[in-house]
Structure formats: C-alpha cells, structure tokens
Enzyme design. Sequence first.
Site, PDB file in Angstrom:
ATOM      1  N   TYR A 132       0.721  -1.230   0.177  1.00 60.99           N
ATOM      2  CA  TYR A 132      -0.041   0.039   0.086  1.00 60.99           C
ATOM      3  C   TYR A 132       0.836   1.287   0.132  1.00 60.99           C
ATOM      4  O   TYR A 132       2.030   1.154   0.477  1.00 60.99           O
ATOM      5  CB  TYR A 132      -1.000   0.022   1.178  1.00 60.99           C
ATOM      6  N   PHE A 142       2.519   9.839   3.307  1.00 62.04           N
ATOM      7  CA  PHE A 142       2.755   9.677   4.683  1.00 62.04           C
ATOM      8  C   PHE A 142       3.179   8.271   5.135  1.00 62.04           C
ATOM      9  O   PHE A 142       3.717   7.919   5.931  1.00 62.04           O
ATOM     10  CB  PHE A 142       1.558  10.250   5.660  1.00 62.04           C
ATOM     11  N   ASP A 143       3.037   7.200   4.151  1.00 61.94           N
ATOM     12  CA  ASP A 143       3.353   5.960   4.546  1.00 61.94           C
ATOM     13  C   ASP A 143       3.324   4.917   3.330  1.00 61.94           C
ATOM     14  O   ASP A 143       2.525   5.150   2.368  1.00 61.94           O
ATOM     15  CB  ASP A 143       2.269   5.478   5.780  1.00 61.94           C
ATOM     16  N   ILE A 169      -7.740   1.042  10.720  1.00 61.30           N
ATOM     17  CA  ILE A 169      -8.794   2.254  10.304  1.00 61.30           C
ATOM     18  C   ILE A 169     -10.126   1.567   9.756  1.00 61.30           C
ATOM     19  O   ILE A 169      -9.725   0.675   8.721  1.00 61.30           O
ATOM     20  CB  ILE A 169      -8.176   3.443   9.961  1.00 61.30           C
ATOM     21  N   TYR A 195      -8.438   8.507  10.935  1.00 59.21           N
ATOM     22  CA  TYR A 195      -7.869   8.854  12.364  1.00 59.21           C
ATOM     23  C   TYR A 195      -8.661  10.034  12.899  1.00 59.21           C
ATOM     24  O   TYR A 195      -8.084  10.707  14.025  1.00 59.21           O
ATOM     25  CB  TYR A 195      -6.394   9.165  12.255  1.00 59.21           C
ATOM     26  N   PHE A 213      -5.624   5.705  -0.144  1.00 66.21           N
ATOM     27  CA  PHE A 213      -4.585   4.842  -0.023  1.00 66.21           C
ATOM     28  C   PHE A 213      -4.753   4.084  -1.373  1.00 66.21           C
ATOM     29  O   PHE A 213      -5.753   3.913  -2.114  1.00 66.21           O
ATOM     30  CB  PHE A 213      -5.037   3.672   1.031  1.00 66.21           C
TER      31      PHE A 213
END
Lengths: 221, 601
Positions: A132, A142-143, A169, A195, A213
């Site tokens: 992902y 961010f990731d 999440i 979040y 995502f």
Amino acid sequence: LKMADEPTREWSDEQLKSDDLPKKDIIKFIQDNAAHSFLNEQKLLGNIKNVAKTAKKEQLIIAYNQLFESKRFKGTEPIEEVTEQVRTVKIEEKAKDVEVVDEGPPKYFKSVLKKGDKSNFPKKGDNVSCWYTGSLEDGTVFDTNIPTTARKKKQTKPLTFKVGLGRVIRGWDEAILTMSKGETARVEIEPEWAYGRKGLPDSKIPPNAKLIFEVELVAVD
Amino acid sequence: MALEQLSDVVQRCQALSDDSYTTEDHDVFSVCGRTCIEEGDSVQVLSIVLDEKNQDIVRCMGWNLLPSLIQVLLKKQDSKISPCLAIFRHLLQTCRPKELLIGLLEQLEQDDPDTIAESLHLLLNPLQKVLLCLGSRKASSLGMTLSSVLDQVAKLPLPHTKEQEEDDVFSLCRTCTDLIDFVKPFVHEARQNLLNGGEQNKSTNKTAGEQGGDKEDELRTELLKFSMKTLSHPLLELQLRDPDTLAVSPLRNFATEILNTLRAIGESLPSLVFQPVLKRKQVEGFLEEEVRYPKESLASLAHLVFVHHLAADTFPSVFSSVFCLRCNMEHVFLLLSRTEESRIQKGLELYEKSLVRLEDGSLPSDLLEIKSFLTVPQNLVKVMTMCPQHDLRTRGLKVLQLSIDKFDTEAKYNFFQYMLKTSHHSGVEGYVIKNIKIQIDNALQPGKSNAWFEGPQLLPLLRKVLILPDGPETDLLQYLDRVMESLNLLRYLVIRDKATENQTGIWTELYKIEDTFLKPLRVGVNMSRAHYERELHNTMETKKGKTKEESVLSVSVGKEKLPNMTSKSQIQALHSALHTFDMIESVLVRIQELTEGKENL
C-alpha cells in the site's frame, strides 16, 4: 412518600369503547402512569406500536380500569420497580446503539485500478496481505510499505493482518472486505473512518485528514 | 631472568613440530612471557613474537600472553603501549580464533566502571575480528560474547540527565556506540542470509524450517536475544532525549540501531509491539516463545515506538488507535506493576500517548471486559497512592482522568462502579465521586441527556456513593475525602435537580438516604466530636500538669528514634480533627435546609 398527585381518568367507559379512541392512546396513558410491575403483569411494556399489535382493545379497557382500582401508579412501588426499569433501560439502550451503527453512508470511496480474481474475497477474521501507499489530499505520502529498489523488495514483506476486526482504521477494514485477491484499488477514506479529529499526533497525519490509499491485496489467508 | 627463560623455550621449540610441545613448554612460555611484559621487556617479546621462525609457537601459545598485554594496554602508560599494541595485533592475526576468543572474553571481566568501559572499548573490535574468522560456526560464540559484554555493560552507571549524557563520565554512551559498531557485520550477515534464504525458497520450494540455514537461524536467534536484552537493559532504564532537547544523542542512536537490527533479522516491529493481542503461532527454534520475546523487552519496544517515535518511518500508519491502545494496555500493565521509577514513568508515558490519540467519549463499555482495562487502573491507584515520587503520583492521577475522559457514558458508569468497589482508598473514591458529579451535571444540561447519569439507571450508582463504609462507627478522618465528596454530590443534587422534576431520582431516594447515610453520619460526627473533645481536654490537662508523658510506643527511622509528638502538635492535630467534623456538619445542615419540606411533594 408520594411522588406526584394521582392521575385522573381521562376517558369515560363510553369513550373507551368508542372506535374514535385508538389503542395506542390508551397504551400510552397506561405506560405513562402505571407502576412498572403493573405494566409487566399486563404485558404493556415496550414500544407502543408493538404493544398495540398484540393487545386487544377489550384487554386495554380492562387494564385501564384495573389501574384506577388498584391505584398502582408510578412511584407507589418499592425498589424492585426501579430495578426492573433499570434492566429494561439497559436492553433498550443496546438495541438503539446497534441501529445507529447501521445507518449512514459508508465513509470511504473505492475505485478499482486493477481487477482481482473476483472469487477470493476475504471474510472477517481472515489474514490478508497488502502492499500500500498512503497519501494526504495534498499529495504528501505519509506511509508506504512498497520498497523503492528491487533488491529491497526481496526482504520486505507485505503488511499482514486479520481483516474486519477493528485492528486497522475502519476505512481499510470495510474496503478490503470488498476486494478480491489480486485487486488493486484506490481508497479514499473520510477522517471519521481514518484517524478522525485527533489525527495521528507526532506524525504526518493532521487532525480531520482525509486519507487516500492505493492498496494491492496480494493474499487472502 | 624471565627473558632468558623465554628465549630458551622458544629456541627449543623451534626445532619441534607444534604437536610435540609439552605442557611444560606451554607453561614456561606463558609465565615468562607475561612476566617480561609486566616488567617492561615488551620490546624484546615483540621481536620474539615477530620472528618468522617462531610463528608456529606463537600460533599455539601466543594467546596466553593476552592477560598481561591487556592489563598494560588498559593502564595506558605511554611508554609501554606501543610494543604491547604491536604484540597484541600480531597475536590477533596469528593465533587460533577459538583460543583468542577465550583469552579476550576473560579480560572483559573487570570490577570498577572505569576499567570496564576501557576494556570494552579496547576489546570489542578485536573480538569482532576474531568472531568473523569463525565462519559459519560463529553464532554460539557470538552469543557467548554478547552475553558477557552485556553483563559488563550492566555494571556501568547510567546517565540520568541530559548533561550527564553529554558528559558521558562513565562512558556508557561511548560503549553503546562501540557495541553497535561491533554487531554491524553480524547483522549484515543475518540480513544477507534472510535475502538468500528467500531466494532459495523460491527456487527449491522448501519451507522456512527446512532451509539449510540452521546456522543462519542460530545467528538470527543470537542477535534477537541480544536485541531483546538491550531493550531491557540499558534501554528501559534510560531516559532518552528527543531531538529538540538533545540534537546528537548516542543513546537515541543506540535505540534506533537496535530497532533496525530487529528489522534486519526479519522481525516485524508491529508484530512485536502488538504481540500481546495477536495470536502468534509457535515459532520453531530452540527458544520458547516467552523466552524468545520477553514481555519487558516488548514493553520497552512499545515505549520506543509510541513515545519516542523511533523507526516511525517504517511503522505502518494504518492501525486503529483503539487497537494500539488494547495492545499497549498489556505493556502498560507490566510496567506499572513494577516499583522502579523508570518503569513506572515509562508506563505512564506509554498509556498517555495511547490515550491522546482517541477522541473523548469514544471508548465503548465492552472494552472493560478486557482484563487489562481493569488491572491497569488498579495499578494506577497503587502508583497514585503509594509511589514515593511526587511527580509520578501526580502524573498517575492525570492519566487516570485522561482515561476516564475517553470512555463513553456507559463505560464511565461501569468504570466508576468498578473503581468504587475495588480501589479501597478514600482519596481515590472521592475523586471518582467528583467525576460522577461532573457526569450528572453534563447529563442534566439541555440536549446532553443520557440514560446512565440520570433517571432510574443513576440510582444504583448513587446508592454506592451515598453510604458510610462502617455505619456510624466509620472513621470519619480516614474516610474524609470520600465522605466530603459524597456530601458535596448530595448537596449538588438537591440544589440542581428541582424536586418537581426529579430527573436524577434523588428526591424519591431521600428518605432512604436519610437512613443509610445522613442519620449514621450525624451520629458518627457527634460521636467523633465527643471523643476528640475529650482527648483535647485530657491533653490540655496533662500539659498543664507539666509531667513528662510516657508514650506507649516509639518510632524509629533508620537508627534514629523520632521525637515524641509534642503536646503542642497533639493539640493542633486534635483541633484540626474537630474542625473537620464542623465542616462535615455544616454540609449536613445545609442539605437538611435544602430538603426540608420538599420531600413530601
């Protein structure tokens, strides 16, 4: 010790028998004024509509009259009454919660980038593995767990977790359950299912952030 | 003398093959060689050792010189160092690795912190070189070495302040840096094995357990053991400074490198941190799960990840905040079960960081069915009431309130009941009762009504609050916090909730509260007051009489006996108690005023 003044009869016998007086009015009156144990005995507890379905008008008239004869109004019963109410309240509260959860549209949007095999869909509790990349609305990544070089890809493993159990999440849990093995999708998740108002303190994810995502579901259990 | 003997034995052995050296030859070489070095003849020893003709001898016996050499090198006397260093280096290249290893490890054991730090600084690099010569057999030797090294590190004093870390007087920081350099090649090798293992898997379809990598697994296992150990000590004891406090921190680097090591050997940080909740399959290998992943080490790891955000770039940002809390509760429980200040502080920090991610009122009541959600507050109570450090007590209370705020109303309700039942501490109970008052106040505000803090549901909770633990005989001073908060709550209710509305049900309950709470309380206050007034009278009389009182017992702290309480202090204490009873009574009277006549509506 009396709680309130005794209630007065609202309807005469004739008025009670009349078709103009709907059952639910009588039920409401009795529920509002009778002691809990009385309602319980007369089977008049619960949602007025439901009670109206099962109770006959004659029964209601009898109950109404009995109430004034026995004077078993609210506030005249000892502790047990309150305990009963407590128990009833608890159950009702729970039921309401369940309803609320099912309402409202999903707070994520999925668009398929590459189709999966359309036969291997994960179930709640299955182990799933994903590659992902996550970014914010402004494009900041961010990731990601996708390694940058081919060499590193050998030592990196996809993210594996049990889906549908609230470990990730909510947007992920819900979206992945709709994906089949091999599928790559773009999933946009509203903050409520990501979040939320807090974001992730000390990270790139600010409060009230919508997350985007790109997820590839590589394995299902 | 020694030098002559050394030369003799060397000459004699030159002619022999190395399997014919006698034990006596070995002994003479060792003893004389050491003596020469200790007496300062190291130059001569060096030339013997470097002589081409002597290389077989050196290979077999040279390692025996290590103790003396290392002693000299540790003493750092300039005149002697140079030749000793040269001998040392030559031995490292020439002697057999296994024997060198034994010799070096023996010299690690030192007593005072200064020497320990110096010996580690001196020996880690040679040890590394020696181990690398062991080839595929190195794993168990590496394990032994790491174990000895960490035993020595455990003897070093730890820095407690930022300044102490910067000054590094006892060289812990330098040692940690040396340690990371030491393990680097082994970590690299383990990483390579993992990569190659993966390739082999693909080509031969072997399972992970069948890989020809038993030795490789051993290496990974030793590195895992090492990492887990360091997480406990020194990392769990140390206070790491964040980059804005201390830009360059060797200790923070050390921690980061340990996390990198774990990743390099194939451990997933999320799996480690979430281990308490995930059902891990039994890993095949020669270590049991619990031993392989000690709980305290995992707690330390969780703290590094969630509080210090080390390795944050590689930790997935997809796990739900509630799930993180659930897992961290287990770590927090462990940390708060201990008494060491470092552990309690980290437990509180980890708990706080996990809670702060959640929105107020978001945690549902079914979480209270998870054991740690009940045992952690119990530990918090212990911290709040018994921890010697004032800061930690205060922080504990702050975290307790934070945790309460995150529960939804049903969960708060159940939590308060639980705390009233189990905390057995008047101050804590008083605090909980104050919270109950806040929740009732919220519920009574327009539009914020809920089923738990008003109406029929509230009464069972109120009954648990408006009660005297021991009836009229309750020690009012001991239970003061609780009693005052209960009275405050009652006074609040009769003021705020109109008798005609009775949203909280208090008005219908009053006659019962009169019997179970107010009446016994009045009796108790009167009894206590009478008792203390008599005590006061007696004490004043005794004081007048000016006779020295013989106390029934004495208290000693350490070896000193505490002075008896003076009459003056005694009288002060008694006055204070009487004042307390007046305070209680004034609230009782006020409540009576407010409820007079309204009960019979």
